[in-house]
Scaffold this motif. Structure first.
Motif, PDB file in Angstrom:
ATOM      1  N   ARG A 264      38.481  47.202  47.330  1.00  0.00           N
ATOM      2  CA  ARG A 264      39.226  48.660  46.873  1.00  0.00           C
ATOM      3  C   ARG A 264      40.521  48.435  46.803  1.00  0.00           C
ATOM      4  NH1 ARG A 264      35.435  50.406  44.618  1.00  0.00           N
ATOM      5  NH2 ARG A 264      36.376  52.649  44.768  1.00  0.00           N
ATOM      6  N   ALA A 265      40.977  47.375  46.733  1.00  0.00           N
ATOM      7  CA  ALA A 265      42.756  47.153  46.641  1.00  0.00           C
ATOM      8  C   ALA A 265      42.945  45.909  46.022  1.00  0.00           C
ATOM      9  CB  ALA A 265      43.404  47.223  48.073  1.00  0.00           C
ATOM     10  N   PRO A 266      43.981  45.646  45.087  1.00  0.00           N
ATOM     11  CA  PRO A 266      44.227  44.576  44.578  1.00  0.00           C
ATOM     12  C   PRO A 266      44.482  43.384  45.537  1.00  0.00           C
ATOM     13  CG  PRO A 266      45.126  46.195  43.303  1.00  0.00           C
ATOM     14  CD  PRO A 266      44.467  46.602  44.641  1.00  0.00           C
ATOM     15  N   ALA A 267      45.154  43.718  46.861  1.00  0.00           N
ATOM     16  CA  ALA A 267      45.378  42.574  47.835  1.00  0.00           C
ATOM     17  C   ALA A 267      44.193  42.029  48.426  1.00  0.00           C
ATOM     18  CB  ALA A 267      46.279  43.697  49.023  1.00  0.00           C
ATOM     19  N   ASP A 268      43.192  42.582  47.986  1.00  0.00           N
ATOM     20  CA  ASP A 268      41.880  41.807  48.693  1.00  0.00           C
ATOM     21  C   ASP A 268      41.311  40.833  47.601  1.00  0.00           C
ATOM     22  OD1 ASP A 268      42.187  43.196  51.034  1.00  0.00           O
ATOM     23  OD2 ASP A 268      41.106  44.757  50.297  1.00  0.00           O
ATOM     24  N   ILE A 269      41.945  40.962  46.555  1.00  0.00           N
ATOM     25  CA  ILE A 269      41.300  39.927  45.174  1.00  0.00           C
ATOM     26  C   ILE A 269      41.125  38.361  45.773  1.00  0.00           C
ATOM     27  CG2 ILE A 269      41.679  39.051  43.010  1.00  0.00           C
ATOM     28  CD1 ILE A 269      42.718  41.798  42.417  1.00  0.00           C
ATOM     29  N   ASP A 270      42.336  37.939  46.287  1.00  0.00           N
ATOM     30  CA  ASP A 270      42.465  36.432  46.422  1.00  0.00           C
ATOM     31  C   ASP A 270      41.194  36.036  47.617  1.00  0.00           C
ATOM     32  OD1 ASP A 270      43.476  33.977  46.649  1.00  0.00           O
ATOM     33  OD2 ASP A 270      44.622  34.484  48.321  1.00  0.00           O
ATOM     34  N   ALA A 271      40.827  36.756  48.684  1.00  0.00           N
ATOM     35  CA  ALA A 271      39.987  36.577  49.457  1.00  0.00           C
ATOM     36  C   ALA A 271      38.578  36.719  49.003  1.00  0.00           C
ATOM     37  CB  ALA A 271      40.025  37.410  50.943  1.00  0.00           C
ATOM     38  N   ALA A 272      38.487  37.685  48.141  1.00  0.00           N
ATOM     39  CA  ALA A 272      37.137  37.917  47.434  1.00  0.00           C
ATOM     40  C   ALA A 272      36.743  36.551  46.520  1.00  0.00           C
ATOM     41  CB  ALA A 272      37.086  39.054  46.677  1.00  0.00           C
ATOM     42  N   ILE A 273      38.048  36.059  45.946  1.00  0.00           N
ATOM     43  CA  ILE A 273      37.633  34.969  44.865  1.00  0.00           C
ATOM     44  C   ILE A 273      37.127  33.871  45.482  1.00  0.00           C
ATOM     45  CG2 ILE A 273      38.659  33.554  43.413  1.00  0.00           C
ATOM     46  CD1 ILE A 273      40.577  35.762  42.481  1.00  0.00           C
ATOM     47  N   GLN A 274      37.955  33.664  46.796  1.00  0.00           N
ATOM     48  CA  GLN A 274      37.629  32.333  47.664  1.00  0.00           C
ATOM     49  C   GLN A 274      36.128  32.639  48.134  1.00  0.00           C
ATOM     50  OE1 GLN A 274      39.898  29.935  47.908  1.00  0.00           O
ATOM     51  NE2 GLN A 274      38.027  28.918  48.920  1.00  0.00           N
ATOM     52  N   ARG A 275      35.764  33.706  48.397  1.00  0.00           N
ATOM     53  CA  ARG A 275      34.296  33.875  48.815  1.00  0.00           C
ATOM     54  C   ARG A 275      33.315  33.463  47.682  1.00  0.00           C
ATOM     55  NH1 ARG A 275      36.289  38.387  51.831  1.00  0.00           N
ATOM     56  NH2 ARG A 275      35.577  39.770  49.976  1.00  0.00           N
ATOM     57  N   ALA A 276      33.594  33.883  46.326  1.00  0.00           N
ATOM     58  CA  ALA A 276      32.900  33.768  45.203  1.00  0.00           C
ATOM     59  C   ALA A 276      32.803  32.335  45.167  1.00  0.00           C
ATOM     60  CB  ALA A 276      33.258  34.542  44.095  1.00  0.00           C
ATOM     61  N   LEU A 277      34.031  31.448  45.299  1.00  0.00           N
ATOM     62  CA  LEU A 277      33.963  30.336  44.744  1.00  0.00           C
ATOM     63  C   LEU A 277      33.083  29.397  45.758  1.00  0.00           C
ATOM     64  CD1 LEU A 277      37.705  29.917  43.360  1.00  0.00           C
ATOM     65  CD2 LEU A 277      35.622  29.751  42.298  1.00  0.00           C
ATOM     66  N   ALA A 278      33.220  29.843  47.095  1.00  0.00           N
ATOM     67  CA  ALA A 278      32.728  28.968  48.183  1.00  0.00           C
ATOM     68  C   ALA A 278      31.167  29.310  48.196  1.00  0.00           C
ATOM     69  CB  ALA A 278      33.073  29.533  49.639  1.00  0.00           C
ATOM     70  N   ALA A 279      30.545  30.294  47.741  1.00  0.00           N
ATOM     71  CA  ALA A 279      29.135  30.692  47.568  1.00  0.00           C
ATOM     72  C   ALA A 279      28.668  31.098  46.217  1.00  0.00           C
ATOM     73  CB  ALA A 279      28.685  31.273  48.596  1.00  0.00           C
ATOM     74  N   PRO A 280      28.849  30.512  45.006  1.00  0.00           N
ATOM     75  CA  PRO A 280      28.645  31.059  43.904  1.00  0.00           C
ATOM     76  C   PRO A 280      27.182  31.559  43.639  1.00  0.00           C
ATOM     77  CG  PRO A 280      28.793  28.639  43.648  1.00  0.00           C
ATOM     78  CD  PRO A 280      29.287  28.947  45.129  1.00  0.00           C
ATOM     79  N   HIS A 281      26.244  31.339  44.306  1.00  0.00           N
ATOM     80  CA  HIS A 281      24.780  31.470  44.058  1.00  0.00           C
ATOM     81  C   HIS A 281      24.472  32.471  45.255  1.00  0.00           C
ATOM     82  CE1 HIS A 281      24.556  28.216  41.504  1.00  0.00           C
ATOM     83  NE2 HIS A 281      24.917  27.534  42.332  1.00  0.00           N
ATOM     84  N   ALA A 282      25.230  33.164  45.937  1.00  0.00           N
ATOM     85  CA  ALA A 282      25.154  34.106  47.025  1.00  0.00           C
ATOM     86  C   ALA A 282      24.346  35.482  46.416  1.00  0.00           C
ATOM     87  CB  ALA A 282      26.236  34.377  47.660  1.00  0.00           C
ATOM     88  N   LEU A 283      24.874  35.844  45.376  1.00  0.00           N
ATOM     89  CA  LEU A 283      24.268  37.127  44.852  1.00  0.00           C
ATOM     90  C   LEU A 283      23.516  37.005  43.489  1.00  0.00           C
ATOM     91  CD1 LEU A 283      27.511  39.541  45.376  1.00  0.00           C
ATOM     92  CD2 LEU A 283      25.369  39.224  46.751  1.00  0.00           C
ATOM     93  N   SER A 284      22.954  35.697  43.387  1.00  0.00           N
ATOM     94  CA  SER A 284      22.170  35.236  42.086  1.00  0.00           C
ATOM     95  C   SER A 284      20.827  36.197  41.980  1.00  0.00           C
ATOM     96  CB  SER A 284      21.800  33.897  42.010  1.00  0.00           C
ATOM     97  OG  SER A 284      21.193  33.474  40.919  1.00  0.00           O
ATOM     98  N   ASP A 285      20.243  36.452  42.993  1.00  0.00           N
ATOM     99  CA  ASP A 285      18.963  37.410  42.798  1.00  0.00           C
ATOM    100  C   ASP A 285      19.431  38.602  42.329  1.00  0.00           C
ATOM    101  OD1 ASP A 285      17.365  35.143  43.820  1.00  0.00           O
ATOM    102  OD2 ASP A 285      17.037  35.926  45.774  1.00  0.00           O
ATOM    103  N   ALA A 286      20.538  38.990  42.776  1.00  0.00           N
ATOM    104  CA  ALA A 286      20.978  40.668  42.509  1.00  0.00           C
ATOM    105  C   ALA A 286      21.298  40.717  41.103  1.00  0.00           C
ATOM    106  CB  ALA A 286      21.816  41.136  43.481  1.00  0.00           C
ATOM    107  N   ARG A 287      21.988  39.465  40.852  1.00  0.00           N
ATOM    108  CA  ARG A 287      22.474  39.159  39.516  1.00  0.00           C
ATOM    109  C   ARG A 287      21.324  39.184  38.179  1.00  0.00           C
ATOM    110  NH1 ARG A 287      26.786  35.986  41.707  1.00  0.00           N
ATOM    111  NH2 ARG A 287      25.360  34.177  41.361  1.00  0.00           N
ATOM    112  N   HIS A 288      20.265  38.435  38.822  1.00  0.00           N
ATOM    113  CA  HIS A 288      19.101  38.569  37.885  1.00  0.00           C
ATOM    114  C   HIS A 288      18.274  39.732  37.821  1.00  0.00           C
ATOM    115  CE1 HIS A 288      19.126  34.135  37.023  1.00  0.00           C
ATOM    116  NE2 HIS A 288      19.187  33.816  38.278  1.00  0.00           N
ATOM    117  N   ALA A 289      18.443  40.497  38.721  1.00  0.00           N
ATOM    118  CA  ALA A 289      17.490  41.989  38.849  1.00  0.00           C
ATOM    119  C   ALA A 289      18.363  42.925  38.097  1.00  0.00           C
ATOM    120  CB  ALA A 289      17.571  42.530  40.357  1.00  0.00           C
ATOM    121  N   TYR A 290      19.873  42.553  37.969  1.00  0.00           N
ATOM    122  CA  TYR A 290      20.554  43.602  37.248  1.00  0.00           C
ATOM    123  C   TYR A 290      20.529  43.214  35.667  1.00  0.00           C
ATOM    124  CZ  TYR A 290      24.779  46.447  36.165  1.00  0.00           C
ATOM    125  OH  TYR A 290      25.509  47.499  35.567  1.00  0.00           O
ATOM    126  N   ALA A 291      20.495  41.949  35.427  1.00  0.00           N
ATOM    127  CA  ALA A 291      20.199  41.629  33.981  1.00  0.00           C
ATOM    128  C   ALA A 291      19.030  41.994  33.487  1.00  0.00           C
ATOM    129  CB  ALA A 291      20.514  39.848  33.936  1.00  0.00           C
TER     130      ALA A 291
END
Length: 352
Positions: A264-291
């Motif tokens: 909800r704020a640009p200041a949180d982008i860096d930490a969110a990117i780090q989480r995504a890079l550390a666990a790229p498959h964490a939301l894969s099931d949700a992505r497949h369902a949305y797709a």
């Protein structure tokens, strides 16, 4: 091919190529600014006389409003996958009586459109997929590999943004992105919507250097394939990235989905990117369902299905459908201005 906006050619070109492969004649309607980017083999119609002589069987559009007096079958392809960008009554499900055939992308759009078609009974709906994605589903191109090489082993992060003032986070994110790019531990791919303000585009272009590059949206498919993570706002680019099963960080998304990591704020982008890079498959099931809901056919043959639907409609006619009201006088001034920009006629002095 009705290319009234800068983003339209990328959507229409796979369809034009497939139509020509089937032996159909193809011509383009475009204002001067868009026509400047047409290729040498993309024929432009510049006058009403040329349009009537061409006598199109079908007109393919990507925008919600078109002149109500164009000849042929009026086909809506849409200009994005994002169902949540606007109120449904102002977006893809707003019926203006301008189209005969709607080419839906997936169940999320097909169902509501078919319900509206049943109520109005003056247009039909076919789930075809989105022709723009035929290029994306063809796989990484040479440019995508080149962008990966430029990262020199660093994580590759893409930033994209819509242009709508209430939804765009490009200005608010700029100071944060300047600091993250200067840090140099990631390689950034930057792009903005073709209709983004010129001053904002210049500021993003100025970020290009050893740690980032700026590319126009014409290179979107290559960027999507090259990136490890996408940072975006409420733009349809999010949905395109999700279809590749890659992690997305959204900034103040209007209606974030379970497959998106929304901050909800640009200041949180860096930490969110780090989480995504550390666990790229964490939301894969949700992505497949949305797709599966927005675009379930990743075979790169949407343009073929669009043409199949149009050819079937032209052969069979419109049994059970009421005649669509042309509404020639509705929003006449807006339609006339668009008509004049698409068909400038003698003002071009033979440029076409």
């Amino acid at each position: 091919m009705l290319a009234s906006e800068p983003y339209a050619p990328a959507i229409l070109r796979p369809l034009a190529a497939q139509a020509q492969a089937r032996g159909h004649r193809v011509a383009w309607l475009a204002p001067d600014a868009v026509a400047a980017g047409l290729r040498a083999d993309e024929s432009r119609l510049c006058s009403a006389r040329a349009l009537w002589r061409f006598r199109p069987h079908a007109v393919f559009a990507t925008v919600n409003r078109i002149p109500p007096f164009l000849p042929g079958l009026q086909v809506q392809l849409f200009h994005g996958l994002n169902l949540h960008k606007r109120d449904p009554r102002q977006g893809q499900f707003r019926m203006l009586g301008l189209f005969d055939l709607y080419c839906a992308h997936g169940p999320a759009t097909t169902g509501p459109l078919q319900a509206l078609a049943g109520q109005r009974r003056d247009f039909s709906v076919v789930q075809t997929g989105w022709p723009k994605l035929d290029t994306l589903f063809a796989g990484p191109c040479a440019q995508a590999h080149a962008l990966r090489a430029a990262a020199a082993g660093r994580p590759t992060v893409m930033f994209a943004s819509t242009f709508n003032a209430p939804l765009s986070q490009a200005r608010d994110c700029l100071p944060v992105l300047e600091a993250l790019i200067a840090r140099g531990d990631r390689y950034w791919l930057l792009t903005l919507h073709p209709l983004a303000p010129a001053d904002l585009r210049q500021r993003y272009q100025a970020l290009a250097g050893p740690h980032a590059c700026f590319l126009d949206s014409a290179h979107l498919a290559a960027m999507l394939h090259a990136a490890d993570v996408l940072v975006c706002d409420t733009s349809s680019v999010v949905e395109e990235f999700v279809l590749l099963d890659k992690p997305v960080v959204t900034v103040c998304h209007r209606q974030p989905q379970p497959c998106m990591q929304d901050v909800r704020a640009p200041a949180d982008i860096d930490a969110a990117i780090q989480r995504a890079l550390a666990a790229p498959h964490a939301l894969s099931d949700a992505r497949h369902a949305y797709a599966a809901s927005i675009h379930p056919q990743p075979d790169g043959r949407a343009a073929e299905r669009v043409l199949d639907a149009v050819e079937h409609r032209l052969r069979s006619g419109s049994p059970g459908l009421r005649r669509r009201s042309r509404r020639v006088f509705r929003r006449l001034w807006r339609s006339w201005r668009l008509w004049r920009s698409l068909l400038p006629g003698k003002r071009l002095r033979g440029a076409c």
